[in-house]
Design a protein around this motif. Structure first.
Motif, mmCIF file in Angstrom:
data_model
loop_
_atom_site.group_PDB
_atom_site.id
_atom_site.type_symbol
_atom_site.label_atom_id
_atom_site.label_comp_id
_atom_site.label_asym_id
_atom_site.label_seq_id
_atom_site.Cartn_x
_atom_site.Cartn_y
_atom_site.Cartn_z
ATOM 1 N N PRO A 65 8.701 -18.995 -12.040
ATOM 2 C CA PRO A 65 9.876 -19.494 -12.756
ATOM 3 C C PRO A 65 10.401 -20.753 -12.075
ATOM 4 O O PRO A 65 10.262 -20.924 -10.874
ATOM 5 N N GLU A 128 12.319 -16.481 -19.982
ATOM 6 C CA GLU A 128 11.363 -17.511 -19.556
ATOM 7 C C GLU A 128 9.965 -16.959 -19.761
ATOM 8 O O GLU A 128 9.631 -15.870 -19.307
ATOM 9 N N PHE A 133 11.825 -21.976 -21.216
ATOM 10 C CA PHE A 133 13.051 -21.203 -21.174
ATOM 11 C C PHE A 133 13.613 -21.115 -22.585
ATOM 12 O O PHE A 133 13.947 -22.120 -23.197
#
Length: 168
Positions: A65, A128, A133
């Motif tokens: 992420p 995500e 996102f």
């Protein structure tokens, strides 16, 4: 006249999978019951592995992420009363597989908290998936009664994220 020119132009157009195609593939695999799928072409490698005990997938490339957040303390669930209203709770579900985030970035306030009133169409979290996102909007109006997923946790397609008491 070169015979290869026409063929090269065609393969260039279909060279990469579109995000929508990848999401459809992930949804299909998720619903198929398969535990692991690996796809490899000249252009890319895709490895998807489901494991309920260790939900973090191990892709062929190191994909993480774009932001990480220290685990946050989740408020204990509010005491539930044995009332008819408790049986009429609505769920806000995840529209995709990915990582659930309660705020738009690590320094921002959470989108919603227990006790907040929300309106249909209001952003409630971010999922995500593959470095994209996606803001998730509520499909219901009401009051957040319970948050079912911890921040920065993996979620499955159609997994309940929030319990909402509908507004009268």
């Amino acid at each position: 006249m070169k015979q290869g020119d026409h063929k090269t132009g065609h393969s260039q157009r279909n060279r990469f999978m579109k995000a929508k195609e990848i999401q459809e593939l992930i949804d299909f695999i998720s619903n198929s019951g398969l535990a692991e799928v690996k796809i490899e072409t000249d252009e890319f490698k895709l490895s998807i592995k489901k494991n309920s005990e260790a939900p973090a997938a191990k892709p062929s490339e190191n994909i993480t992420p774009q932001y990480t957040q220290a685990p946050t303390q989740v408020a204990p669930p509010a005491p539930t009363e044995a009332s008819p209203a408790a049986q009429n709770l609505l769920e806000v579900k995840s529209p995709m597989i990915g990582t659930f985030y309660r705020s738009p970035n690590p320094d921002a306030e959470f989108f919603v908290n227990v006790g907040d009133s929300i309106q249909k169409g209001q952003p409630v979290c971010i999922i995500e998936a593959m470095k994209l996102f996606n803001e998730v909007e509520s499909e219901v109006s009401g009051k957040i009664v319970k948050i079912l997923v911890d921040d920065a946790s993996p979620v499955e397609y159609d997994q309940p994220l929030f319990l909402v008491e509908p507004q009268n």
